[in-house]
Enzyme design. Structure first.
Site, PDB file in Angstrom:
ATOM      1  N   ASN A   9      43.430 142.394-106.738  1.00  0.00           N
ATOM      2  CA  ASN A   9      43.576 143.680-106.063  1.00  0.00           C
ATOM      3  C   ASN A   9      44.995 143.788-105.509  1.00  0.00           C
ATOM      4  OD1 ASN A   9      43.386 145.958-104.499  1.00  0.00           O
ATOM      5  ND2 ASN A   9      41.877 145.129-103.052  1.00  0.00           N
ATOM      6  N   LYS A  11      46.147 146.169-103.755  1.00  0.00           N
ATOM      7  CA  LYS A  11      46.091 146.872-102.474  1.00  0.00           C
ATOM      8  C   LYS A  11      47.251 147.868-102.393  1.00  0.00           C
ATOM      9  CE  LYS A  11      43.341 143.411-100.076  1.00  0.00           C
ATOM     10  NZ  LYS A  11      43.089 142.671 -98.825  1.00  0.00           N
ATOM     11  N   HIS A  93      35.310 148.618-100.207  1.00  0.00           N
ATOM     12  CA  HIS A  93      36.152 147.487 -99.797  1.00  0.00           C
ATOM     13  C   HIS A  93      36.268 147.491 -98.275  1.00  0.00           C
ATOM     14  CE1 HIS A  93      39.699 144.986 -99.175  1.00  0.00           C
ATOM     15  NE2 HIS A  93      39.412 144.448-100.345  1.00  0.00           N
ATOM     16  N   GLU A 141      32.840 139.289 -99.013  1.00  0.00           N
ATOM     17  CA  GLU A 141      34.147 138.961 -98.428  1.00  0.00           C
ATOM     18  C   GLU A 141      34.036 139.036 -96.914  1.00  0.00           C
ATOM     19  OE1 GLU A 141      36.904 141.955-100.165  1.00  0.00           O
ATOM     20  OE2 GLU A 141      37.704 140.200-101.168  1.00  0.00           O
ATOM     21  N   ILE A 146      40.013 137.807 -94.795  1.00  0.00           N
ATOM     22  CA  ILE A 146      40.817 138.568 -95.747  1.00  0.00           C
ATOM     23  C   ILE A 146      42.285 138.562 -95.325  1.00  0.00           C
ATOM     24  CG2 ILE A 146      41.296 140.903 -96.613  1.00  0.00           C
ATOM     25  CD1 ILE A 146      38.271 141.394 -96.640  1.00  0.00           C
ATOM     26  N   GLY A 181      41.088 135.011 -98.990  1.00  0.00           N
ATOM     27  CA  GLY A 181      41.893 133.798 -98.920  1.00  0.00           C
ATOM     28  C   GLY A 181      41.869 132.926-100.157  1.00  0.00           C
ATOM     29  N   ALA A 202      43.780 138.972-103.568  1.00  0.00           N
ATOM     30  CA  ALA A 202      44.969 139.812-103.478  1.00  0.00           C
ATOM     31  C   ALA A 202      46.215 138.988-103.148  1.00  0.00           C
ATOM     32  CB  ALA A 202      44.768 140.915-102.438  1.00  0.00           C
ATOM     33  N   SER A 203      46.375 138.592-101.886  1.00  0.00           N
ATOM     34  CA  SER A 203      47.676 138.119-101.416  1.00  0.00           C
ATOM     35  C   SER A 203      48.210 136.879-102.118  1.00  0.00           C
ATOM     36  CB  SER A 203      47.638 137.885 -99.904  1.00  0.00           C
ATOM     37  OG  SER A 203      46.452 137.248 -99.523  1.00  0.00           O
TER      38      SER A 203
HETATM   39  O1  G3H Z   1      40.499 142.610-102.374  1.00  0.00           O
HETATM   40  C1  G3H Z   1      40.813 141.460-102.036  1.00  0.00           C
HETATM   41  C2  G3H Z   1      40.292 140.893-100.775  1.00  0.00           C
HETATM   42  O2  G3H Z   1      40.451 141.804 -99.732  1.00  0.00           O
HETATM   43  C3  G3H Z   1      40.857 139.530-100.454  1.00  0.00           C
HETATM   44  O3  G3H Z   1      42.205 139.642-100.086  1.00  0.00           O
HETATM   45  P1  G3H Z   1      43.065 138.261 -99.935  1.00  0.00           P
HETATM   46  O4  G3H Z   1      42.958 137.524-101.255  1.00  0.00           O
HETATM   47  O5  G3H Z   1      44.465 138.727 -99.647  1.00  0.00           O
HETATM   48  O6  G3H Z   1      42.444 137.479 -98.802  1.00  0.00           O
END
Ligand code: G3H
EC number: 5.3.1.1
Length: 222
Positions: A9, A11, A93, A141, A146, A181, A202-203
């Site tokens: 994602n 974002k 989400h 999640e 997150i 994470g 995502a991050s």
């Molecule tokens: O859509 C992805 C989730 O919100 C997880 O985000 P993250 O991998 O940055 O913790």
């Protein structure tokens, strides 16, 4: 079991925009081809059409609204997402929460349009409720993890296990993803060993200096 699913994602991170977004999509395509894993991407809405037509990977919308064609200025029409070439969409989400009624309407619209659905949840109770709406996936999640860099697979494997059991008890045809994470092949392996079919993240990829290296590590233990 089908190939594990890794959904990245983007974002609204700066690092997930423009040429960076395409660098990540190209990396996903390479690593998916090498590994046999299914690696999808959820870019900004403006990138749905170019990405779905340029890369041989599943492209997902980050959201759709519970609307039909008409006077709904500024909303995200499911039909528009489908015509842009998206394979599926995230729904509810944690950064774009919906009411239960809207989640149900979005899942129904997506099903009618042959869009795959990933309904995001925050605990085993909401995972069970989401499963009752018959999405393709429930993505558990814990919001507090997150973007934290702390992996749900290691910090709270129990929430994954409880959600897998809760979803299976309602509808064994609904697949489970987990996220928050996720950053390594070990995180993904733990998630799959706990009964999920993959991860939503995502991050760790979007903010990486070398997204291809991170993606390769994510699927390295599958
Ligand atoms: O859509 C992805 C989730 O919100 C997880 O985000 P993250 O991998 O940055 O913790």
């Amino acid at each position: 079991m089908d190939s594990p699913f890794v959904l990245v994602n983007l974002k609204t991170y700066q690092e997930g925009m423009g040429s960076n977004a395409h660098r990540i999509a190209a990396a996903a395509e390479i690593v998916a081809k090498e590994s046999g894993a299914v690696i999808g991407i959820a870019p900004a809405f403006t990138e749905l059409h170019p990405m779905s037509h340029h890369y041989a990977i599943p492209v997902y919308a980050q959201h759709i609204d519970a609307i039909t064609p008409g006077a709904h200025t500024g909303h995200i029409l499911p039909e528009a997402v489908r015509s842009a070439g998206a394979r599926g969409t995230l729904i509810n989400h944690s950064e774009r929460r919906l009411t239960l009624a809207d989640i149900g309407a979005c899942v129904e619209s997506a099903r009618r349009l042959h869009l795959e659905t990933v309904v995001c949840t925050n605990n085993d109770a909401t995972s069970a409720a989401a499963a009752a709406l018959r999405p393709d996936y429930v993505a558990i999640e814990p919001p507090e993890l997150i973007g934290s860099g702390v992996s749900v697979s290691k910090a709270d494997p129990g929430i994954i296990e409880r959600s897998v059991n809760a979803v299976r008890a309602v509808n064994p045809d609904v697949n489970v993803l987990t996220g928050a994470g996720i950053q390594s092949g070990e995180c993904v392996k733990i998630a799959v060993d706990l009964g999920t079919c993959g991860v939503l993240l995502a991050s760790s990829v979007v903010k990486a200096d070398d997204p291809e290296a991170v993606l390769r590590d994510l699927v390295s233990l599958l």
